[in-house]
Design a protein around this motif. Structure first.
Motif, PDB file in Angstrom:
ATOM      1  N   LEU A 254     -12.406   7.247  -2.474  1.00 33.55           N
ATOM      2  CA  LEU A 254     -12.350   5.786  -2.530  1.00 33.55           C
ATOM      3  C   LEU A 254     -11.380   5.318  -3.605  1.00 33.55           C
ATOM      4  CD1 LEU A 254     -13.649   3.264  -1.246  1.00 33.55           C
ATOM      5  CD2 LEU A 254     -15.331   3.304  -3.087  1.00 33.55           C
ATOM      6  N   TYR A 255     -11.183   6.144  -4.629  1.00 33.55           N
ATOM      7  CA  TYR A 255     -10.236   5.799  -5.687  1.00 33.55           C
ATOM      8  C   TYR A 255      -8.809   6.155  -5.291  1.00 33.55           C
ATOM      9  CZ  TYR A 255      -7.830   5.903 -10.175  1.00 33.55           C
ATOM     10  OH  TYR A 255      -6.923   5.693 -11.190  1.00 33.55           O
ATOM     11  N   TYR A 256      -8.622   7.363  -4.754  1.00 36.49           N
ATOM     12  CA  TYR A 256      -7.265   7.847  -4.500  1.00 36.49           C
ATOM     13  C   TYR A 256      -6.631   7.244  -3.250  1.00 36.49           C
ATOM     14  CZ  TYR A 256      -7.398  11.366  -8.178  1.00 36.49           C
ATOM     15  OH  TYR A 256      -7.427  12.001  -9.399  1.00 36.49           O
ATOM     16  N   ILE A 260      -3.065   5.423  -3.303  1.00 37.28           N
ATOM     17  CA  ILE A 260      -1.878   5.992  -2.658  1.00 37.28           C
ATOM     18  C   ILE A 260      -1.278   5.007  -1.664  1.00 37.28           C
ATOM     19  CG2 ILE A 260      -1.090   7.812  -1.095  1.00 37.28           C
ATOM     20  CD1 ILE A 260      -3.225   9.630  -2.386  1.00 37.28           C
ATOM     21  N   VAL A 261      -2.148   4.393  -0.854  1.00 36.33           N
ATOM     22  CA  VAL A 261      -1.658   3.409   0.125  1.00 36.33           C
ATOM     23  C   VAL A 261      -0.992   2.239  -0.580  1.00 36.33           C
ATOM     24  CG1 VAL A 261      -2.357   1.790   1.929  1.00 36.33           C
ATOM     25  CG2 VAL A 261      -3.372   4.073   1.854  1.00 36.33           C
ATOM     26  N   ALA A 265       2.828   1.390  -0.014  1.00 37.45           N
ATOM     27  CA  ALA A 265       2.994   0.141   0.742  1.00 37.45           C
ATOM     28  C   ALA A 265       3.923  -0.809   0.006  1.00 37.45           C
ATOM     29  CB  ALA A 265       1.635  -0.516   0.984  1.00 37.45           C
ATOM     30  N   GLN A 266       3.784  -0.866  -1.331  1.00 41.87           N
ATOM     31  CA  GLN A 266       4.630  -1.770  -2.105  1.00 41.87           C
ATOM     32  C   GLN A 266       6.056  -1.246  -2.237  1.00 41.87           C
ATOM     33  OE1 GLN A 266       2.733  -3.998  -5.448  1.00 41.87           O
ATOM     34  NE2 GLN A 266       1.105  -2.485  -5.215  1.00 41.87           N
ATOM     35  N   THR A 276      -2.118  -8.466   1.875  1.00 38.57           N
ATOM     36  CA  THR A 276      -2.850  -7.216   2.086  1.00 38.57           C
ATOM     37  C   THR A 276      -2.532  -6.227   0.971  1.00 38.57           C
ATOM     38  OG1 THR A 276      -2.822  -7.522   4.487  1.00 38.57           O
ATOM     39  CG2 THR A 276      -3.236  -5.297   3.678  1.00 38.57           C
ATOM     40  N   GLN A 277      -1.258  -6.138   0.586  1.00 40.60           N
ATOM     41  CA  GLN A 277      -0.858  -5.251  -0.508  1.00 40.60           C
ATOM     42  C   GLN A 277      -1.537  -5.656  -1.817  1.00 40.60           C
ATOM     43  OE1 GLN A 277       3.399  -4.830  -0.880  1.00 40.60           O
ATOM     44  NE2 GLN A 277       3.715  -4.810   1.327  1.00 40.60           N
TER      45      GLN A 277
END
Length: 318
Positions: A254-256, A260-261, A265-266, A276-277
Motif C-alpha cells: 500500500l505504501y510502495y 511508484i505510480v 505518472a508525474q 488524479t496525480q
C-alpha cells in the motif's frame, strides 16, 4: 505573491501559489474534512505508539526501536503537508514562501526515503526473529540498531541534499502557481524557465534506485520467512507468523505501489489527469501514516498490552 517575475534563490520574500487539488477546488470543505480526519488519526495513533514505547522500559527490543522510528517519520511526514493543505482548503491561504516551499519539499521527499528504509529494516528484523530466533539479540544489538538508523538518515540526506540544491538553483521566471497541494519536486521544477530535466531525471533515478533496492530486499526477506514458516511443524505458530507478515506485506504494498505510480505518472503519465496525480500523491503520504500504527504496532502483542495497561491504570488512579 512577489511582484518580481524572476524568483531568485536568495529572495526570501518570493513565494509560490499552491492550487490544492486541480479541478476539485470547488470542494474545499470536503477535502479539508477528509485530510483533517486522516491527520488526527495519524497523530493519535503514532503518538500513542511513541508514548507507550517511551514510558515502558520493557519495550526496548529492536522491533520496538524500529516502530518508534517509523512513528517519528510518519508524524514528520504528515505534519509537513497536511496543516498547509488545511489552511488552503479552509482559510484560502494558498501562498507559500520560497524557503518554506523548499523546506517542505526536503521534508516530504527525505521522510519517504527514510520510511522505505525503516520498512526494510523491519522486514529484516522479522526475518532474523523467525528464521534465526536464537541469534536474534546477538545480530540485532543496540549498536547494530543505531547503525541502521544512522544509515537510513544518511541515505535520505545523500539523496535529497543534491536534489534540493539543483531545484533551488533553478530560475523561476514563469508562473508561480504550483498545480499541487504541496511543494512536490516535479510540480515545482516544471515552473523553471530553464530545462528542469536534470533534476527530474535525478529524482526519478534516485527514487527508482531506493525503492527498487528496498523492495527487492524486502521481497527476499519475506520470501525466506515464508519458506521457514511453511516448513514449521506447528501449524499454529506457522499461521501466527504468516498472519503477521501477511499484514505487513499488505501495508508495504500500500505504501510502495501508490508511490511508484505517483512518481512515474508525474514524470511520464501525460494521459493521467492532474487531479488524479495530486490525489494519488496526497494519499500516498497520508494513508500509510494512518495504517502503520494499527498494523505494525497495535497488532504487536506487547504494545497492545502496554496500551491497555496504561489506559486501565490511569482509570484506576482517576
Amino acid at each position: 505573491m512577489a511582484s518580481d517575475p524572476f524568483i531568485r534563490p536568495n529572495s526570501s520574500s518570493s513565494s509560490f501559489i499552491l492550487v490544492g487539488v486541480p479541478s476539485l477546488e470547488a470542494f474545499p470543505t470536503c477535502l479539508g474534512i477528509l485530510f483533517c480526519s486522516g491527520y488526527i488519526i495519524a497523530l493519535v495513533g503514532n503518538g500513542i505508539v511513541l508514548l507507550v514505547i517511551g514510558l515502558d522500559n520493557s519495550l526496548r527490543d529492536p522491533i520496538h526501536c524500529f516502530l518508534g522510528m517509523l512513528a517519528v517519520i510518519d508524524v514528520v511526514m504528515v505534519t509537513s503537508i497536511v496543516p498547509k493543505m488545511l489552511s488552503m482548503f479552509w482559510l484560502n491561504s494558498v501562498e507559500i514562501g520560497y524557503i518554506a516551499c523548499f523546506v517542505q519539499m526536503f521534508l516530504v521527499h527525505s521522510t519517504t526515503s527514510e520510511e522505505s528504509g525503516v520498512l526494510l529494516a523491519m522486514a529484516i528484523d522479522r526475518y532474523v526473529a523467525i528464521c534465526h530466533p536464537l541469534r536474534y539479540q546477538a545480530i540485532l544489538n543496540r549498536q547494530t540498531i543505531a547503525q541502521i538508523g544512522l544509515a537510513i538518515v544518511v541515505r535520505a540526506l545523500l539523496f535529497m541534499v543534491p536534489l534540493t540544491g539543483m531545484v533551488t538553483n533553478l530560475p523561476y521566471c514563469r508562473s508561480h502557481v504550483v498545480p499541487h497541494s504541496y511543494c512536490e519536486h516535479m510540480a515545482v521544477a516544471k515552473l523553471a524557465c530553464t530545462d528542469p530535466r536534470p533534476s527530474r531525471l535525478y529524482s526519478v533515478a534516485g527514487s527508482s534506485l531506493i525503492v527498487g533496492m528496498d523492495m527487492a530486499f524486502i521481497a527476499v526477506s519475506y520470501g525466506m520467512i515464508l519458506k521457514t514458516v511453511l516448513g514449521k511443524k506447528s501449524w499454529k505458530k506457522a499461521w501466527k507468523a504468516f498472519s503477521t507478515c501477511g499484514c505487513h506485506i499488505c501495508v508495504v504494498l500500500l505504501y510502495y505501489i501508490p508511490g511508484i505510480v505517483s512518481i512515474y505518472a508525474q514524470q511520464f503519465g501525460s494521459s493521467v489527469s492532474v487531479h488524479t496525480q495530486v490525489l494519488l500523491a496526497d494519499f500516498y503520504l497520508t494513508l500509510p501514516t494512518m495504517l502503520n500504527p494499527i498494523v505494525y504496532s497495535m497488532r504487536t502483542k506487547r504494545i497492545r498490552q502496554a496500551v491497555l495497561k496504561m489506559l486501565f491504570s490511569r482509570k484506576a488512579h482517576a
